[in-house]
Design a protein around this motif. Structure first.
Motif, PDB file in Angstrom:
ATOM      1  N   ALA A   1       0.850  -1.206   0.000  1.00 20.48           N
ATOM      2  CA  ALA A   1       0.000   0.000   0.000  1.00 20.48           C
ATOM      3  C   ALA A   1       0.881   1.249   0.000  1.00 20.48           C
ATOM      4  N   PRO A   2       1.605   1.502  -1.105  1.00 19.55           N
ATOM      5  CA  PRO A   2       2.540   2.637  -1.132  1.00 19.55           C
ATOM      6  C   PRO A   2       1.853   3.978  -0.858  1.00 19.55           C
ATOM      7  N   GLU A   3       0.550   4.052  -1.137  1.00 16.41           N
ATOM      8  CA  GLU A   3      -0.178   5.307  -0.944  1.00 16.41           C
ATOM      9  C   GLU A   3      -0.250   5.747   0.521  1.00 16.41           C
ATOM     10  N   VAL A   4       0.000   4.840   1.478  1.00 15.94           N
ATOM     11  CA  VAL A   4      -0.081   5.253   2.893  1.00 15.94           C
ATOM     12  C   VAL A   4       1.259   5.784   3.423  1.00 15.94           C
ATOM     13  N   ARG A   5       2.336   5.637   2.623  1.00 16.23           N
ATOM     14  CA  ARG A   5       3.666   6.054   3.127  1.00 16.23           C
ATOM     15  C   ARG A   5       3.675   7.520   3.562  1.00 16.23           C
ATOM     16  N   SER A   6       2.997   8.369   2.763  1.00 16.80           N
ATOM     17  CA  SER A   6       3.041   9.810   3.024  1.00 16.80           C
ATOM     18  C   SER A   6       2.268  10.202   4.285  1.00 16.80           C
ATOM     19  N   LEU A   7       1.441   9.302   4.827  1.00 16.47           N
ATOM     20  CA  LEU A   7       0.731   9.610   6.077  1.00 16.47           C
ATOM     21  C   LEU A   7       1.683   9.575   7.267  1.00 16.47           C
TER      22      LEU A   7
END
Ligand code: HEM
Length: 132
Positions: free
Chosen positions: A35-41
């Motif tokens: 889930a690379p999209e959660v890294r920025s959280l």
């Protein structure tokens, strides 16, 4: 959750606790791979985050047999997560990464009943967090 499942979760967690640092590294690497999209959280430096996650898991696991005692804390945790930008759909990859990490850490001891017990635990905690 049955008392047997609580015991399976507590006993298996005790086996990964000594390798908590490795487990935390495995967990975040796996999470950001699926889930690379959660890294920025998350903050750039995950050191503190890794400690807090393992502490929270330890608290939850220790108190599973008296789950009503931790519900207010889990609800508060869920509310803080909404503030971090976490949405309901993010809970699925986190659960998958957790189960995968346990499988790596426990090997053959990650039996189907252990997996089921951890799935029930995560589903319960995530359910309380998202409802809050
Ligand atoms: C059972 C599920 C979860 C548990 C037990 C858990 C536990 C924690 C704990 C203990 C903290 C430390 C801060 C605090 O207490 O408020 C934290 C922070 C955080 N968690 Fe979770 N978490 C869970 C699910 C998730 C999910 C699904 C996401 C989404 C990707 C997520 C993303 C984050 C983020 C972004 C932070 C803040 C990082 C920061 O800015 O320092 N967590 N989590």
């Amino acid at each position: 959750m049955t008392p047997e499942q609580v015991k399976l979760v507590q006993d298996s967690f005790a086996k990964v606790a000594p390798i908590a640092d490795t487990a935390a590294n495995l967990f975040y690497d796996r999470l950001f791979a699926i889930a690379p999209e959660v890294r920025s959280l998350f903050p750039e430096d995950l050191t503190e985050q890794k400690k807090k996650l393992m502490q929270m898991l330890a608290t939850a696991v220790t108190n599973l047999h008296q789950v009503e005692k931790i519900i207010p804390a889990v609800q508060a945790l869920g509310k803080r997560h909404a503030g971090y930008g976490v949405t309901a759909k993010h809970y699925e990859p986190v659960g998958a990464a957790l189960l995968w990490t346990l499988e790596q850490g426990l090997g053959a001891e990650f039996t189907p009943p252990v997996k089921e017990a951890w799935t029930a635990t995560y589903t319960t905690v995530a359910g309380v967090m998202t409802a809050a």
